[in-house]
Design a protein around this motif. Structure first.
Motif: not given
Length: 324
Positions: A75-77, A161-168
């Motif tokens: 999902a991240k990719a 917003k999506e990068e913040s989710f990736h960091q978490r």
């Protein structure tokens, strides 16, 4: 002053007024050639970084330890691919073509972020990339939501917003590993040791060696200098590292009560210069894989173009019949 010079002066004055008023420059607005060129360079590099950035973690898609971890990484990719498409679309509003940008990337005429030229040796690297690399990206990119160029600023809202989710996601993976075996904790610490300094280099060279920063800040493309963003990242990350239970590999790291920030050591700028020149651990591999993917996908682009032309021809035929 000729009439043409007067017209250009008026356009420049209006452009400067819009930027100074914290308003947005839009694709159909007049803009200086240098402003356009700066945006093309920065947005293209950003888009290339999102696409190339799928490769290090993609190395672990088939080897992630559980179905949940595989699904999360996939999902991240997919998100990163979407970010690249948003940014290529933003670049195209400046009159460039994404195919041309890709050709410049694989020919070495455009760059991507230095961080993606390092190998992912263990699965802990996936978590550290999420925590440190995406954390650095957030520090760098959140101010871009206020960029003076409208399409770039609007694209960055969703990207951030999506990068913040990736960091978490990355931090959660590391927390899980740190609650695991001794070998897993050592794996996390080893990954942190290898990725810490390249993460600091992500922000670019020091301010006194960054020729584009002053102009970009004057145009409100950038909002902070490289060193300001680097300091913000360090201040954000040190407490997280303490909570995680890892040691950041910098003996100079110390709290400075007078400044209210953390002091930290100097990255190896000679290493950054070598990576930027294409002499990093994975430069050749990353570009070659991007070249191969672009060439392998040629038939898809050709098929899509042929289909679009066929649809357009059918619409024209229908319009002619309706007119009769």
């Amino acid at each position: 002053m000729t009439a043409t010079e007067t017209d250009v002066a008026a356009l420049e004055a209006r452009f400067d007024a819009v930027v100074a008023a914290e308003q947005r420059i839009e694709p159909r607005d007049w803009m200086p050639d240098a402003y356009r060129a700066t945006l093309v360079r920065q947005i293209a590099q950003h888009a290339h970084s999102e696409i190339i950035g799928m490769q290090p973690e993609g190395n672990w898609l088939t080897r992630a330890p559980s179905l949940r971890r595989k699904a999360t990484l996939l999902a991240k990719a997919q998100d990163e691919a979407g970010h690249g498409l948003y940014l290529y679309a933003a670049a195209e509003t400046l009159g460039v073509d994404r195919a041309e940008l890709t050709e410049k990337l694989v020919d070495g005429r455009q760059k991507y972020s230095s961080i993606f030229n390092y190998p992912t040796l263990t699965f802990a690297d996936v978590g550290v990339i999420g925590w440190l690399v995406d954390g650095a990206a957030i520090c760098n990119q959140v101010p871009l939501c206020r960029c003076s160029y409208g399409p770039y600023a609007r694209a960055m809202v969703r990207v951030c917003k999506e990068e913040s989710f990736h960091q978490r996601q990355g931090y959660e993976l590391l927390m899980t590993m740190m609650r695991g075996t001794t070998a897993q904790r050592r794996m996390v610490q080893d990954a942190v040791d290898r990725w810490w300094w390249p993460s600091l280099m992500m922000f670019g060279p020091p301010d006194d060696d960054s020729p584009n920063t002053a102009r970009s800040m004057g145009w409100r493309i950038k909002r902070h200098t490289n060193d300001e963003l680097r300091q913000r990242f360090v201040d954000m990350t040190v407490p997280q590292a303490e909570h995680l239970g890892v040691t950041l590999p910098d003996p100079a790291l110390a709290w400075n009560a007078e400044r209210g920030s953390w002091d930290f050591g100097e990255p190896d700028w000679s290493e950054l210069k070598q990576v930027i020149k294409g002499q990093g651990p994975c430069n050749a591999q990353r570009v070659e894989r991007r070249r191969a993917a672009h060439e392998d996908g040629a038939w898809v682009r050709e098929a899509a173009l042929a289909y679009a032309q066929k649809q357009a021809g059918q619409r024209q035929a229908e319009q002619k019949r309706s007119a009769q």
